[in-house]
Design an enzyme around this catalytic site. Sequence first.
Site, mmCIF file in Angstrom:
data_model
loop_
_atom_site.group_PDB
_atom_site.id
_atom_site.type_symbol
_atom_site.label_atom_id
_atom_site.label_comp_id
_atom_site.label_asym_id
_atom_site.label_seq_id
_atom_site.Cartn_x
_atom_site.Cartn_y
_atom_site.Cartn_z
ATOM 1 N N ALA A 93 24.285 25.356 -5.501
ATOM 2 C CA ALA A 93 24.153 23.703 -5.179
ATOM 3 C C ALA A 93 23.856 23.619 -3.905
ATOM 4 O O ALA A 93 22.697 22.766 -3.534
ATOM 5 C CB ALA A 93 25.375 22.981 -5.690
ATOM 6 N N ALA A 141 18.020 6.664 -12.014
ATOM 7 C CA ALA A 141 19.080 6.798 -11.243
ATOM 8 C C ALA A 141 19.654 5.448 -10.750
ATOM 9 O O ALA A 141 18.488 4.579 -10.744
ATOM 10 C CB ALA A 141 19.081 7.882 -9.946
ATOM 11 N N ASP A 172 20.626 18.840 -7.535
ATOM 12 C CA ASP A 172 20.324 19.321 -6.303
ATOM 13 C C ASP A 172 19.049 18.785 -5.467
ATOM 14 O O ASP A 172 19.105 18.296 -4.543
ATOM 15 C CB ASP A 172 20.517 20.835 -6.162
ATOM 16 C CG ASP A 172 21.797 21.251 -6.815
ATOM 17 O OD1 ASP A 172 22.815 20.515 -6.713
ATOM 18 O OD2 ASP A 172 21.820 22.316 -7.550
#
Length: 318
Positions: A36, A233, A259
């Site tokens: 990540a 989002a 990520d």
Amino acid sequence: MTAPVDVLTLGEALVSLRSSGPLALGGPLTMHLAGAETNVAIGLARLGHRAAWVGRVSDDELGEFVLRQLRAEGVGADGVRRDPDRPAGLMFLERRTADLSRVQYQRTGSAGSALTCDDVAGPLAAGARVLHLSGITPAVSDSAREATMFAARQAAAAGITVSLDVNYRARLWSRDAARAVLTPLAGYASIVIASVDELDLVAGPGTDEPGVVAELLGRGVQTVLVKLGADGARAYTRDGAQHLAAVPVTAVDTVGAGDAFTAGYLSGHLDGLDLRDRLRRAVALGAFAVTAHGDWEGLPRRDELSLLTGNAAGTTLR
């Protein structure tokens, strides 16, 4: 004296071995860099930011592979330590169906899991504008957990912006164990990033999204980002909330999308963009990530950021 970097991140890098079909049937595997924190560092470096990663790698060909990949992508790795006593962590990924991938790990006792406070202290003292952490690192070992908490405390005390992506991994620890660590860790962060189902890991169990956001903002977090996958989002600050839809693309591999989202947001933060434009860059990088195989291979250079805007599916640019 080494100049401070834009973003410093730390964690465990993995050698990812990918299969296009079921692992049980055998067949060829392709080798990739995964992790990540390295994904975020590569995403930022491709956009022209000075990014550095701190961790431990095995002192063999696999460790050399990790370092070569990072350096080829422009990620600083001067603070990385070669560990002669521990192996590389491995991640096996199989494409089980066209819409479902499965991951298996061999990371117990890996070089990356031996990360310590001493490994982190020097690179952190050199300075950074942002320290990015994920909830994966404190899950891999006791020493990595101590190193993560140490880095967060030191960075916050030095006025460095701390970014935390919850990144819960059920195969590494239980939700209760994660909450016991991540809730206090989030107290050092200015930016907290989580999927909807991860929010209660930085607050009390059963707390809903508005309650988690209110608690985090009340504890000093400046921005709470909620990843919604194909729905885009949400971003929360003390000034209110914003929602941005995802960029419509044909997804071929969703691993690494979160990520990439983080890298895009941090890039916008470093460039001084307003909240909506930070979100716009974040969802754009998430879209780039899912259109190519590999955790980070499809991420854009800065001059490619507009490629997904205004070009119809199937377009060939000549």
